[in-house]
Motif scaffolding. Structure first.
Motif, mmCIF file in Angstrom:
data_model
loop_
_atom_site.group_PDB
_atom_site.id
_atom_site.type_symbol
_atom_site.label_atom_id
_atom_site.label_comp_id
_atom_site.label_asym_id
_atom_site.label_seq_id
_atom_site.Cartn_x
_atom_site.Cartn_y
_atom_site.Cartn_z
ATOM 1 N N GLN A 34 0.815 -1.219 0.000
ATOM 2 C CA GLN A 34 0.000 0.000 0.000
ATOM 3 C C GLN A 34 0.852 1.274 0.000
ATOM 4 O O GLN A 34 0.306 2.378 0.106
ATOM 5 C CB GLN A 34 -0.916 0.001 1.221
ATOM 6 C CG GLN A 34 -1.884 -1.166 1.289
ATOM 7 C CD GLN A 34 -2.861 -1.182 0.130
ATOM 8 O OE1 GLN A 34 -3.320 -0.129 -0.305
ATOM 9 N NE2 GLN A 34 -3.169 -2.364 -0.377
ATOM 10 N N LEU A 36 2.842 2.308 2.318
ATOM 11 C CA LEU A 36 2.647 2.928 3.631
ATOM 12 C C LEU A 36 3.772 2.584 4.616
ATOM 13 O O LEU A 36 3.688 2.955 5.787
ATOM 14 C CB LEU A 36 1.309 2.463 4.234
ATOM 15 C CG LEU A 36 0.036 2.844 3.477
ATOM 16 C CD1 LEU A 36 -1.169 2.132 4.095
ATOM 17 C CD2 LEU A 36 -0.158 4.356 3.498
ATOM 18 N N ASN A 172 2.317 10.787 6.855
ATOM 19 C CA ASN A 172 1.334 11.500 6.033
ATOM 20 C C ASN A 172 -0.038 10.833 5.998
ATOM 21 O O ASN A 172 -0.853 11.153 5.132
ATOM 22 C CB ASN A 172 1.850 11.678 4.599
ATOM 23 C CG ASN A 172 3.108 12.519 4.534
ATOM 24 O OD1 ASN A 172 3.309 13.425 5.332
ATOM 25 N ND2 ASN A 172 3.984 12.209 3.581
ATOM 26 N N HIS A 173 -0.271 9.910 6.933
ATOM 27 C CA HIS A 173 -1.581 9.258 7.002
ATOM 28 C C HIS A 173 -2.043 9.248 8.467
ATOM 29 O O HIS A 173 -1.500 8.488 9.276
ATOM 30 C CB HIS A 173 -1.520 7.826 6.468
ATOM 31 C CG HIS A 173 -1.358 7.745 4.982
ATOM 32 N ND1 HIS A 173 -0.147 7.978 4.359
ATOM 33 C CD2 HIS A 173 -2.256 7.471 3.991
ATOM 34 C CE1 HIS A 173 -0.304 7.839 3.035
ATOM 35 N NE2 HIS A 173 -1.571 7.534 2.804
ATOM 36 N N TRP A 175 -4.577 8.029 9.825
ATOM 37 C CA TRP A 175 -5.201 6.791 10.308
ATOM 38 C C TRP A 175 -5.054 5.688 9.270
ATOM 39 O O TRP A 175 -5.482 5.827 8.124
ATOM 40 C CB TRP A 175 -6.680 7.012 10.610
ATOM 41 C CG TRP A 175 -7.300 5.858 11.343
ATOM 42 C CD1 TRP A 175 -8.033 4.837 10.811
ATOM 43 C CD2 TRP A 175 -7.217 5.598 12.735
ATOM 44 N NE1 TRP A 175 -8.427 3.955 11.786
ATOM 45 C CE2 TRP A 175 -7.945 4.398 12.992
ATOM 46 C CE3 TRP A 175 -6.612 6.242 13.808
ATOM 47 C CZ2 TRP A 175 -8.059 3.851 14.264
ATOM 48 C CZ3 TRP A 175 -6.738 5.700 15.073
ATOM 49 C CH2 TRP A 175 -7.455 4.524 15.296
ATOM 50 N N VAL A 176 -4.405 4.597 9.666
ATOM 51 C CA VAL A 176 -4.295 3.396 8.836
ATOM 52 C C VAL A 176 -4.828 2.238 9.654
ATOM 53 O O VAL A 176 -4.409 2.027 10.799
ATOM 54 C CB VAL A 176 -2.831 3.121 8.432
ATOM 55 C CG1 VAL A 176 -2.723 1.776 7.711
ATOM 56 C CG2 VAL A 176 -2.291 4.249 7.552
#
Length: 298
Positions: A34, A36, A172-173, A175-176
């Motif tokens: 992904q 991530l 930069n996310h 919530w994962v």
């Protein structure tokens, strides 16, 4: 299985031995696919807070050195910024702080040594004639310097604890989240150097035990039902911790299998030898806001 965290830009690495091979591999593979697999400090100020702790200890040492030369015939060595991350040095500071307070101070001899002037004369005037050889700790109380000297101890502990739990999140996310296909597997009360951070919606079964949810009627249990994009990095010594008899008994009374409080990924095999090195790696990369990826080396 072995793995490492590798920091961007610097290429600095910290090695680990896996404690949950299947879960870790699944987690890392998902993040990689992904795009991530990049973790940044949850709080960008973390490294600057460590810098403030280093400066606080340095300032405490310099402040106390102004009287230590007279009272103890020696001073505390102040060092460069990164040298304060050496645990052996911090251990020595702490031991010296403890033991110095029991050293005896000869009022008359010191007064003569400093020719009845300055701090030695002030100490002479503060004490009654029947007290001539007090302990350093007592002298500091009479001088009103106890709090300043005690701050060395507080600053040492504050700096030591700065690396106990460092929380990172997927860069930069905000919530994962993905469903945990290994539900309730691999959990324990043991501590480790890298683990999935509990940022879940709900309480773990163990938290419900701690917080007296004795009827278990409230439907908010979440014992790592999901794998989230938050991890905790720790340079504390890992420990094996058994579940308490009280917790086990409580679970049995509710016909529940006791579940651990931590989902550990791995421990650092050479932490004893390289604690200072890894503190420096984390600190330097934190100041630059460098992220790291988890790399499986197998």
């Amino acid at each position: 299985m072995k793995f490492q965290i590798a920091f961007d830009q610097t290429g600095d690495t910290i090695p680990f031995v896996s404690l949950n091979d299947q879960i870790l591999e699944f987690y890392v593979d998902y993040l990689t696919v992904q795009n991530l697999n990049s973790f940044e400090l949850s709080s960008p100020q973390t490294a600057f807070t460590i810098l403030e702790k280093i400066r606080a200890l340095n300032n405490s040492i310099k402040q106390n050195n102004s009287w230590m030369k007279i009272l103890l015939d020696q001073t505390i060595e102040s060092v460069t910024e990164l040298e304060y991350l050496d645990q052996d040095r911090l251990n020595r500071y702490h031991a010296d702080w403890v033991n110095s307070q029991h050293i005896l101070y000869d009022i008359n001899a010191k007064r003569q040594q400093y020719q009845c002037a300055g701090l030695a004369e002030k100490i002479h005037d503060l004490f009654p004639d029947d007290i001539r050889i007090p302990e350093i700790g007592t002298v500091l109380k009479y001088l009103g310097c106890s709090d300043a000297y005690d701050k060395i101890n507080l600053d040492v502990h504050s700096l030591e604890s700065a690396f106990n739990i460092l929380k990172y999140r997927v860069k930069n996310h905000p919530w994962v989240e993905l469903k945990n296909p290994f539900l309730h597997q691999g959990l324990s009360h043991n501590t480790a150097n890298l683990r999935l951070a509990f940022s879940h919606l709900g309480r773990t079964l163990y938290d419900k035990f701690l917080n007296q949810d004795n009827a278990l009627i409230y439907q908010d249990e979440n014992t790592y039902n999901e794998l989230l994009g938050f991890v905790e990095l720790s340079l504390w010594r890992p420990e094996s911790i058994d579940m308490s008899p009280e917790y086990i008994k409580w679970c049995e009374s509710h016909q529940r299998v006791p579940l651990g409080r931590n989902l550990n990924f791995g421990s650092i095999p050479d932490l004893d030898k390289h604690l200072t090195d890894y503190r420096i790696v984390i600190y330097r990369n934190g100041l630059k806001n460098n992220s790291f990826s988890i790399q499986l080396t197998k």
